[in-house]
Design a protein around this motif. Structure first.
Motif, mmCIF file in Angstrom:
data_model
loop_
_atom_site.group_PDB
_atom_site.id
_atom_site.type_symbol
_atom_site.label_atom_id
_atom_site.label_comp_id
_atom_site.label_asym_id
_atom_site.label_seq_id
_atom_site.Cartn_x
_atom_site.Cartn_y
_atom_site.Cartn_z
ATOM 1 N N LEU A 70 126.782 -52.554 13.596
ATOM 2 C CA LEU A 70 126.244 -53.818 14.370
ATOM 3 C C LEU A 70 126.519 -54.981 13.701
ATOM 4 C CD1 LEU A 70 122.707 -52.515 15.430
ATOM 5 C CD2 LEU A 70 124.508 -53.346 16.803
ATOM 6 N N HIS A 84 120.529 -47.749 18.037
ATOM 7 C CA HIS A 84 119.517 -48.323 17.024
ATOM 8 C C HIS A 84 118.065 -48.360 17.087
ATOM 9 C CE1 HIS A 84 119.756 -50.428 12.928
ATOM 10 N NE2 HIS A 84 118.853 -51.771 13.513
ATOM 11 N N PHE A 111 118.164 -59.419 17.794
ATOM 12 C CA PHE A 111 117.952 -58.960 19.337
ATOM 13 C C PHE A 111 117.750 -59.970 20.309
ATOM 14 C CE2 PHE A 111 115.896 -56.491 22.892
ATOM 15 C CZ PHE A 111 117.210 -56.054 23.687
ATOM 16 N N GLY A 159 114.063 -57.689 15.472
ATOM 17 C CA GLY A 159 113.649 -58.431 16.596
ATOM 18 C C GLY A 159 114.184 -59.648 16.890
ATOM 19 N N GLY A 209 123.498 -49.769 11.595
ATOM 20 C CA GLY A 209 123.300 -50.998 11.390
ATOM 21 C C GLY A 209 124.553 -51.921 10.804
ATOM 22 N N VAL A 210 125.213 -51.241 9.920
ATOM 23 C CA VAL A 210 126.527 -51.776 9.322
ATOM 24 C C VAL A 210 127.672 -51.902 10.541
ATOM 25 C CG1 VAL A 210 128.623 -51.351 8.003
ATOM 26 C CG2 VAL A 210 126.207 -50.796 7.184
ATOM 27 N N TYR A 248 106.146 -57.969 6.590
ATOM 28 C CA TYR A 248 106.967 -56.804 6.366
ATOM 29 C C TYR A 248 108.265 -56.726 6.541
ATOM 30 C CZ TYR A 248 108.262 -51.975 5.387
ATOM 31 O OH TYR A 248 108.760 -50.835 4.815
ATOM 32 N N HIS A 299 118.327 -59.548 7.811
ATOM 33 C CA HIS A 299 117.707 -58.332 8.257
ATOM 34 C C HIS A 299 118.141 -57.101 7.535
ATOM 35 C CE1 HIS A 299 116.438 -54.897 10.859
ATOM 36 N NE2 HIS A 299 117.519 -54.945 11.100
ATOM 37 N N MET A 300 119.481 -57.026 7.140
ATOM 38 C CA MET A 300 120.047 -56.023 6.535
ATOM 39 C C MET A 300 119.497 -55.920 4.881
ATOM 40 S SD MET A 300 124.194 -55.344 5.615
ATOM 41 C CE MET A 300 124.286 -56.809 4.419
ATOM 42 N N ASN A 350 120.716 -44.584 10.508
ATOM 43 C CA ASN A 350 120.346 -46.039 11.221
ATOM 44 C C ASN A 350 121.026 -47.117 10.218
ATOM 45 O OD1 ASN A 350 119.333 -46.851 13.583
ATOM 46 N ND2 ASN A 350 117.303 -47.141 13.049
ATOM 47 N N ILE A 383 128.256 -53.791 21.519
ATOM 48 C CA ILE A 383 126.906 -53.757 20.637
ATOM 49 C C ILE A 383 125.977 -53.269 21.446
ATOM 50 C CG2 ILE A 383 126.409 -56.159 21.346
ATOM 51 C CD1 ILE A 383 126.447 -56.672 18.272
ATOM 52 N N ALA A 394 114.504 -49.086 3.120
ATOM 53 C CA ALA A 394 114.183 -48.563 4.452
ATOM 54 C C ALA A 394 115.359 -47.774 5.100
ATOM 55 C CB ALA A 394 113.986 -49.566 5.464
ATOM 56 N N TYR A 395 116.555 -47.800 4.186
ATOM 57 C CA TYR A 395 117.731 -46.949 4.701
ATOM 58 C C TYR A 395 117.372 -45.526 4.249
ATOM 59 C CZ TYR A 395 119.020 -48.082 0.071
ATOM 60 O OH TYR A 395 119.019 -47.816 -1.478
HETATM 61 C C1 HEM Z 1 122.711 -56.849 16.006
HETATM 62 C C2 HEM Z 1 122.291 -56.415 14.868
HETATM 63 C C3 HEM Z 1 120.854 -55.774 14.885
HETATM 64 C C4 HEM Z 1 119.642 -55.790 15.697
HETATM 65 C C5 HEM Z 1 119.656 -56.313 16.766
HETATM 66 C C6 HEM Z 1 118.888 -54.852 14.802
HETATM 67 C C7 HEM Z 1 117.709 -54.682 15.230
HETATM 68 C C8 HEM Z 1 116.634 -53.914 14.622
HETATM 69 C C9 HEM Z 1 115.205 -53.858 14.997
HETATM 70 C C10 HEM Z 1 114.395 -54.641 16.078
HETATM 71 C C11 HEM Z 1 114.488 -53.028 14.094
HETATM 72 C C12 HEM Z 1 113.135 -52.632 14.038
HETATM 73 C C13 HEM Z 1 112.546 -53.301 12.712
HETATM 74 C C14 HEM Z 1 112.658 -54.655 12.211
HETATM 75 O O1 HEM Z 1 112.805 -55.627 13.155
HETATM 76 O O2 HEM Z 1 113.047 -54.851 10.789
HETATM 77 C C15 HEM Z 1 115.468 -52.492 13.259
HETATM 78 C C16 HEM Z 1 115.267 -51.761 12.024
HETATM 79 C C17 HEM Z 1 116.294 -51.218 11.153
HETATM 80 N N1 HEM Z 1 117.635 -51.605 11.123
HETATM 81 FE FE1 HEM Z 1 118.413 -53.078 12.505
HETATM 82 N N2 HEM Z 1 119.459 -54.337 13.568
HETATM 83 C C18 HEM Z 1 120.607 -55.178 13.607
HETATM 84 C C19 HEM Z 1 121.453 -54.714 12.496
HETATM 85 C C20 HEM Z 1 121.257 -54.054 11.308
HETATM 86 C C21 HEM Z 1 122.069 -53.857 10.079
HETATM 87 C C22 HEM Z 1 123.293 -54.528 9.852
HETATM 88 C C23 HEM Z 1 121.540 -52.913 9.445
HETATM 89 C C24 HEM Z 1 121.838 -52.284 7.873
HETATM 90 C C25 HEM Z 1 123.150 -52.375 7.765
HETATM 91 C C26 HEM Z 1 120.246 -52.419 10.035
HETATM 92 C C27 HEM Z 1 119.547 -51.143 9.623
HETATM 93 C C28 HEM Z 1 118.339 -51.006 10.108
HETATM 94 C C29 HEM Z 1 117.464 -50.024 9.555
HETATM 95 C C30 HEM Z 1 117.860 -49.036 8.497
HETATM 96 C C31 HEM Z 1 116.122 -50.063 10.186
HETATM 97 C C32 HEM Z 1 114.994 -49.270 10.088
HETATM 98 C C33 HEM Z 1 114.130 -50.235 9.204
HETATM 99 C C34 HEM Z 1 112.704 -49.534 8.993
HETATM 100 O O3 HEM Z 1 112.151 -48.688 9.423
HETATM 101 O O4 HEM Z 1 112.036 -50.355 8.065
HETATM 102 N N3 HEM Z 1 120.321 -52.950 11.229
HETATM 103 N N4 HEM Z 1 116.777 -53.113 13.349
#
Ligand code: HEM
Lengths: 254, 308
Positions: free
Chosen positions: A162, A240, A80, A77, A159-160, A71, A138-139, A155, A233, A147-148
């Motif tokens: 990040l 996040h 991170f 993770g 994320g953007v 999934y 991941h994005m 979030n 960050i 999931a957005y």
């Molecule tokens: C340094 C960069 C980032 C880190 C460390 C990070 C970390 C995480 C983690 C650990 C999760 C938990 C679920 C998973 O592992 O997929 C997550 C979920 C999520 N991230 Fe990130 N992320 C980063 C960048 C981004 C970016 C660039 C976006 C989008 C533009 C984003 C959007 C989201 C969203 C919407 C969720 C919720 C997803 C769900 O509930 O299925 N993240 N993120």
């Protein structure tokens, strides 16, 4: 009783005495597998998270479909985790690096005379490329899962940011070896920033600490790279992760 | 019927006794069905609220239009204001959430001249003035309603598992695999280090880091009108952040959001193509080269890949 059995028993006793001792009990909170008497029970499984600093990251229970590797592919993770690896190797590199005219020599020394210098530098560099890639994947994962969508819109915004910070970290680090590759890549990138509408010239000047890449730029990028961007960050990552939990855990299933 | 706690029965009985002018024991007996209910239609003992304004001493702020707050409430449960035309005043749910239990009451109106209804009580008027003055009101206990929370959390059963070990172990494995991969990569691939930086010697071509090469490639097409690239980039970034607010389609299944999927896939393909062109197919003077013929013109890769 054979000698081996006795040895085994002595070891078990010592281990029990140690794990049940005051020291271990003071370090590990009740329910920890590192304490004496841990048995695999639903209650203890809850305690492992609940009585642990990990409770800040993970809830006690998660949706079943969310733990399927297919999934999330663990991409968030891993983003991170790569950041943590980069922090550790980066701090190690800082011991041997001066952001001045000596930067290039320092990197040369790192590669040739310092134990594991080459390995740690490579890890930092490939790890950085990998992190950009993994964050991007991941994005994409998040996008393809939709999931957005509500309640996770914000979030995505975080994320953007990040993603942007990841690129900025990588870009500022690119200059630090102070070789031809570094200075010209940053010159090209900085010139692109100069084409930003309206404030382009100012952005470029601020980025270069002047009109072109010099050692002043090197110092500027260094400070941004080792202090400012990591600091920012981390804050955004904290929000996040917090939002992932507050928005009801992982999204889906589809 | 629901099992009513004794203290609530007692409270209702007291209220009823007061309203009907009977003894508490009698009221209790009536409520429990042990004796015939007292008929209240003739001349129940009710308080009539006077329309004359309250004396200045009793109203802190001299509000001229405010009706007298002096009158006593006949029944304790009369917190809900009832419009003159209505007969039944249901207990408001919000109130019910605050207290554990609440008594529902019926207001019986002797005469309700709607036209004469005064303006609603001002905020500074005490709570007791909550029905139309000039109306005789009595309360009779009909039933006791058990309080329920306003938001009834409708929990759909979610299939959940313990984080430890079902999530944390795979995470740990992923982390270890990633570390192993990174160390392996770093052991076999040497990170590039060219000659020392020299602002006077421009390499040809000068390339940005790979993640900017798609952009650099685009800039090469629109060189004179650079704004034609940078403006979309900046605007695009802002739009990208706003994306969840633009795409209001709540569906998450791919088959129900074909446009979004297509959009992103085209974006990926475009960005990927441009980046690959920028990395591998651009040589001196940003001219087209074939990496298998002309070699690699990207120093980040140069040190460890050799075609020949
Ligand atoms: C340094 C960069 C980032 C880190 C460390 C990070 C970390 C995480 C983690 C650990 C999760 C938990 C679920 C998973 O592992 O997929 C997550 C979920 C999520 N991230 Fe990130 N992320 C980063 C960048 C981004 C970016 C660039 C976006 C989008 C533009 C984003 C959007 C989201 C969203 C919407 C969720 C919720 C997803 C769900 O509930 O299925 N993240 N993120």
């Amino acid at each position: 009783m054979s000698f081996r059995d006795r040895l085994k028993e002595t070891r078990a006793k010592a281990s029990d005495g140690f794990r049940g001792g005051k020291l271990m009990s003071s370090i590990f909170r009740p329910g920890s597998p590192f304490r004496k008497g841990y048995v695999d029970s639903p209650r203890n499984r809850s305690y492992v998270v609940m009585n642990n600093v990990l409770y800040h990251l993970h809830p006690v229970k998660v949706k079943r479909h969310g733990v399927r590797l297919s999934y999330t592919l663990c991409l968030g993770g891993l983003s991170f985790f790569l950041f943590i690896v980069l922090t550790i190797t980066g701090i190690w590199l800082m011991f041997y690096f001066r952001p001045t005219e000596l930067a290039y020599v320092d990197i040369q020394n790192l590669q040739t005379t310092i134990a594991f210098g080459s390995l740690v530098r490579n890890m930092h560099r490939w790890g950085a490329h990998l992190m950009v890639l993994v964050v991007f994947l991941h994005m994409s994962r998040v996008f393809y899962h939709g999931a957005y969508k509500a309640p996770r819109e914000f979030n995505w915004v975080i994320g953007v940011i990040l993603l942007l910070l990841t690129l900025l970290l990588s870009f500022t680090g690119y200059l630090l070896p102070w070789d031809q590759l570094a200075i010209w890549a940053v010159t090209v990138g900085g010139n692109m920033a100069g084409y930003v509408p309206v404030v382009g010239a100012q952005v470029k000047f601020g980025l270069f600490a002047g009109l072109e890449a010099t050692t002043a730029t090197l110092l500027r990028f260094y400070v941004l790279h080792v202090l400012f961007f990591p600091f920012i960050i981390v804050i955004f990552m904290a929000v996040h992760f917090w939002r992932v939990r507050k928005d009801g855990g992982i999204s889906g299933p589809l | 019927m629901v099992d009513i706690p004794e203290h609530l029965l007692q409270r209702s009985a007291e209220a009823r006794a007061k309203a009907l002018g009977i003894s508490v024991e009698q009221a209790m007996a009536e409520m429990k069905g042990q004796s015939d209910p007292t008929i209240i239609s003739k001349e129940p003992e009710v308080k009539v609220i006077d329309e004359t304004p309250a004396p200045a001493a009793e109203t802190p702020a001299p509000a001229t239009e405010t009706p007298a707050p002096a009158a006593e409430t006949p029944a304790p449960a009369a917190e809900t204001p009832a419009p003159a035309a209505e007969t039944v005043a249901p207990v408001k749910e919000e109130h019910a959430a605050e207290t554990t239990e609440k008594v529902a009451a019926v207001k019986i109106e002797e005469k309700a001249p709607i036209a004469k209804t005064p303006p609603p009580a001002k905020a500074d008027a005490p709570d007791e003035v909550d029905f139309a003055p000039d109306v005789k009101v009595t309360q009779r206990l009909l039933t006791v309603v058990k309080a329920k929370p306003i938001q009834k959390p409708v929990k759909e059963p979610i299939d959940k598992v313990n984080t430890w070990p079902h999530l944390m172990l795979p995470e740990f494995v992923a982390l270890m695999a990633m570390t192993a991969f990174l160390i392996f990569l770093s052991a076999i691939l040497q990170a590039p280090l060219l000659e020392e930086a020299n602002p006077n010697v421009t390499p040809n071509p000068a390339k940005a880091p790979w993640y900017f090469l798609g952009l650099q490639e685009m800039l090469s097409y629109w060189d004179p009108q650079i704004a034609g690239v940078m403006i979309p980039t900046v605007v695009g970034l802002i739009l990208w952040m706003a994306f969840p607010y633009i795409d209001r389609n709540p569906e998450t299944h791919p088959s129900k959001r074909k446009f979004a999927i297509m959009f992103y896939t085209f974006f990926l393909a475009g960005a990927g193509t441009l980046t690959i062109i920028g990395v591998l197919f651009r040589g001196p003077g940003w001219n087209w080269v074939y990496p298998w013929i002309d070699g690699i013109w990207f120093d980040d890769l140069l040190d460890w890949i050799h075609f020949e």
